[in-house]
Design a protein around this motif. Sequence first.
Motif, PDB file in Angstrom:
ATOM      1  N   LEU A   7      -5.005  -2.909   6.226  1.00 21.50           N
ATOM      2  CA  LEU A   7      -3.619  -3.095   5.805  1.00 21.50           C
ATOM      3  C   LEU A   7      -2.753  -1.909   6.232  1.00 21.50           C
ATOM      4  N   LEU A   8      -3.309  -0.712   6.219  1.00 22.20           N
ATOM      5  CA  LEU A   8      -2.557   0.463   6.664  1.00 22.20           C
ATOM      6  C   LEU A   8      -2.219   0.396   8.150  1.00 22.20           C
ATOM      7  N   ALA A   9      -3.016  -0.307   8.932  1.00 19.25           N
ATOM      8  CA  ALA A   9      -2.779  -0.413  10.369  1.00 19.25           C
ATOM      9  C   ALA A   9      -1.625  -1.351  10.703  1.00 19.25           C
ATOM     10  N   LEU A  10      -1.177  -2.137   9.727  1.00 16.11           N
ATOM     11  CA  LEU A  10      -0.067  -3.058   9.974  1.00 16.11           C
ATOM     12  C   LEU A  10       1.237  -2.277  10.106  1.00 16.11           C
ATOM     13  N   PRO A  11       2.176  -2.771  10.940  1.00 15.53           N
ATOM     14  CA  PRO A  11       3.442  -2.045  11.115  1.00 15.53           C
ATOM     15  C   PRO A  11       4.287  -2.088   9.846  1.00 15.53           C
ATOM     16  N   GLY A  12       4.751  -0.935   9.406  1.00 17.18           N
ATOM     17  CA  GLY A  12       5.622  -0.856   8.244  1.00 17.18           C
ATOM     18  C   GLY A  12       4.914  -0.840   6.911  1.00 17.18           C
ATOM     19  N   VAL A  13       3.591  -0.756   6.916  1.00 18.28           N
ATOM     20  CA  VAL A  13       2.831  -0.745   5.662  1.00 18.28           C
ATOM     21  C   VAL A  13       2.281   0.660   5.449  1.00 18.28           C
ATOM     22  N   GLY A  14       2.702   1.278   4.356  1.00 15.69           N
ATOM     23  CA  GLY A  14       2.220   2.603   4.006  1.00 15.69           C
ATOM     24  C   GLY A  14       1.145   2.512   2.942  1.00 15.69           C
ATOM     25  N   PRO A  15       0.684   3.649   2.451  1.00 13.95           N
ATOM     26  CA  PRO A  15      -0.395   3.658   1.459  1.00 13.95           C
ATOM     27  C   PRO A  15      -0.027   2.944   0.161  1.00 13.95           C
ATOM     28  N   ALA A  16       1.179   3.164  -0.349  1.00 12.96           N
ATOM     29  CA  ALA A  16       1.568   2.527  -1.614  1.00 12.96           C
ATOM     30  C   ALA A  16       1.685   1.022  -1.458  1.00 12.96           C
ATOM     31  N   LEU A  17       2.275   0.591  -0.346  1.00 10.34           N
ATOM     32  CA  LEU A  17       2.441  -0.848  -0.118  1.00 10.34           C
ATOM     33  C   LEU A  17       1.096  -1.531   0.113  1.00 10.34           C
ATOM     34  N   ALA A  18       0.194  -0.875   0.811  1.00 10.67           N
ATOM     35  CA  ALA A  18      -1.140  -1.448   1.014  1.00 10.67           C
ATOM     36  C   ALA A  18      -1.858  -1.609  -0.314  1.00 10.67           C
ATOM     37  N   GLN A  19      -1.707  -0.628  -1.198  1.00  7.61           N
ATOM     38  CA  GLN A  19      -2.331  -0.730  -2.519  1.00  7.61           C
ATOM     39  C   GLN A  19      -1.731  -1.883  -3.314  1.00  7.61           C
ATOM     40  N   ARG A  20      -0.424  -2.063  -3.244  1.00  8.55           N
ATOM     41  CA  ARG A  20       0.224  -3.174  -3.953  1.00  8.55           C
ATOM     42  C   ARG A  20      -0.221  -4.528  -3.411  1.00  8.55           C
ATOM     43  N   ILE A  21      -0.409  -4.606  -2.087  1.00  8.50           N
ATOM     44  CA  ILE A  21      -0.890  -5.868  -1.490  1.00  8.50           C
ATOM     45  C   ILE A  21      -2.295  -6.163  -1.982  1.00  8.50           C
ATOM     46  N   LEU A  22      -3.143  -5.138  -2.066  1.00 11.41           N
ATOM     47  CA  LEU A  22      -4.506  -5.334  -2.572  1.00 11.41           C
ATOM     48  C   LEU A  22      -4.493  -5.798  -4.025  1.00 11.41           C
ATOM     49  N   GLU A  23      -3.595  -5.237  -4.830  1.00  9.21           N
ATOM     50  CA  GLU A  23      -3.545  -5.593  -6.251  1.00  9.21           C
ATOM     51  C   GLU A  23      -2.972  -6.989  -6.470  1.00  9.21           C
ATOM     52  N   GLY A  24      -2.189  -7.512  -5.529  1.00  4.39           N
ATOM     53  CA  GLY A  24      -1.555  -8.813  -5.706  1.00  4.39           C
ATOM     54  C   GLY A  24      -2.381  -9.987  -5.234  1.00  4.39           C
ATOM     55  N   ARG A  25      -3.633  -9.753  -4.888  1.00  9.58           N
ATOM     56  CA  ARG A  25      -4.479 -10.843  -4.409  1.00  9.58           C
ATOM     57  C   ARG A  25      -4.768 -11.823  -5.514  1.00  9.58           C
ATOM     58  N   PRO A  26      -5.036 -13.049  -5.260  1.00  8.28           N
ATOM     59  CA  PRO A  26      -5.154 -13.812  -4.019  1.00  8.28           C
ATOM     60  C   PRO A  26      -3.790 -14.359  -3.575  1.00  8.28           C
ATOM     61  N   TYR A  27      -3.680 -14.612  -2.285  1.00  8.21           N
ATOM     62  CA  TYR A  27      -2.476 -15.177  -1.677  1.00  8.21           C
ATOM     63  C   TYR A  27      -2.829 -16.540  -1.099  1.00  8.21           C
ATOM     64  N   ARG A  28      -1.989 -17.534  -1.401  1.00 10.00           N
ATOM     65  CA  ARG A  28      -2.217 -18.862  -0.832  1.00 10.00           C
ATOM     66  C   ARG A  28      -1.474 -19.032   0.488  1.00 10.00           C
ATOM     67  N   GLU A  29      -0.355 -18.343   0.638  1.00  8.66           N
ATOM     68  CA  GLU A  29       0.409 -18.391   1.879  1.00  8.66           C
ATOM     69  C   GLU A  29       1.072 -17.035   2.094  1.00  8.66           C
ATOM     70  N   VAL A  30       1.558 -16.830   3.281  1.00  7.71           N
ATOM     71  CA  VAL A  30       2.135 -15.536   3.638  1.00  7.71           C
ATOM     72  C   VAL A  30       3.393 -15.251   2.813  1.00  7.71           C
ATOM     73  N   GLU A  31       4.143 -16.278   2.456  1.00  8.13           N
ATOM     74  CA  GLU A  31       5.369 -16.097   1.672  1.00  8.13           C
ATOM     75  C   GLU A  31       5.097 -15.514   0.287  1.00  8.13           C
TER      76      GLU A  31
END
Length: 102
Positions: A56-80
């Motif tokens: 997730l950190l390798a994605l453009p525009g994703v920093g450490p805090a945002l990557a952690q928030r994405i991990l905590e918000g799992r599961p995702y059914r769609e990209v939106e």
Amino acid sequence: MVGLYLLAVSIVSLFSLWPKVFPHPAPVRVEALGKVAFTPPPPEPVSLNHASYEELLALPGVGPALAQRILEGRPYREVEDLLRVKGIGPKTLERLRPYVRP
């Protein structure tokens, strides 16, 4: 006599220096190299539900805090579903869309 000798020496020296004083235009070889533009192939989309923190950190525009928030918000059914993660707005979602999948 001396004047004639000096005139002759000056004329001979002028003729010997003539190519250096007044050079003839020589043909010029011009090489134009084309600019090589390398575009790397697009990366394989990363699964939001299975990606590691480093992926997730390798994605453009994703920093450490945002990557952690994405991990905590799992599961995702769609990209939106990323819109409900704090720090991701519509512009960030459009930038991430080619790189992620649910």
